[in-house]
Design a protein around this motif. Structure first.
Motif, PDB file in Angstrom:
ATOM      1  N   LEU A  42       9.648   2.382 -10.137  1.00 25.70           N
ATOM      2  CA  LEU A  42       8.418   2.287  -9.988  1.00 25.70           C
ATOM      3  C   LEU A  42       8.223   1.838  -8.736  1.00 25.70           C
ATOM      4  N   LEU A  43       7.011   2.168  -8.169  1.00 23.47           N
ATOM      5  CA  LEU A  43       6.216   1.642  -7.193  1.00 23.47           C
ATOM      6  C   LEU A  43       5.100   0.696  -7.456  1.00 23.47           C
ATOM      7  N   THR A  44       5.071  -0.529  -6.846  1.00 19.41           N
ATOM      8  CA  THR A  44       4.168  -1.732  -7.203  1.00 19.41           C
ATOM      9  C   THR A  44       3.212  -1.750  -6.060  1.00 19.41           C
ATOM     10  N   ILE A  45       1.982  -1.177  -6.358  1.00 19.37           N
ATOM     11  CA  ILE A  45       0.654  -1.184  -5.335  1.00 19.37           C
ATOM     12  C   ILE A  45      -0.360  -2.324  -5.390  1.00 19.37           C
ATOM     13  N   GLU A  46      -0.291  -2.882  -4.413  1.00 16.17           N
ATOM     14  CA  GLU A  46      -1.611  -3.730  -4.398  1.00 16.17           C
ATOM     15  C   GLU A  46      -2.734  -3.518  -3.767  1.00 16.17           C
TER      16      GLU A  46
END
Length: 99
Positions: A42-46
């Motif tokens: 996963l990539l966590t994108i804000e």
């Protein structure tokens, strides 16, 4: 090793600007912001403007990263090229297949 389009898949992604340009889930297309965390899958994108955090599966998406160089180079990377533990992926030295 400097961060270039060719070496992007082998670099730390946290802190880079990213946009989801294709995904198996059409709701994920268009998500953009800064990478704040990365796991194996996963990539966590804000999204700072909307105060939202998105978790996007790497294997189901194509990403466009913006490099922090003078020309703000944009690099498109298939998510399956990024699947690996971040520490392990940054250690490998194979040929890059970015486009």
């Amino acid at each position: 090793m400097p961060l270039t389009p060719e070496t992007l898949p082998r670099h730390e992604l946290v802190g880079l600007e990213v946009e989801v340009v294709a995904a198996s889930n059409p709701d994920a297309v268009g998500i953009s912001g800064s990478v704040v965390m990365e796991t194996t899958k996963l990539l966590t994108i804000e999204d700072a403007g909307a105060d939202r955090v998105w978790h996007v599966p790497k294997d189901a998406a194509t990403f466009r990263f913006t490099l922090d160089d003078d020309s703000r180079t944009r690099v498109r990377v298939e998510g399956d090229r990024l699947i690996a533990r971040p520490a392990r992926r940054t250690e490998t030295t194979g040929d890059s297949q970015w486009r």
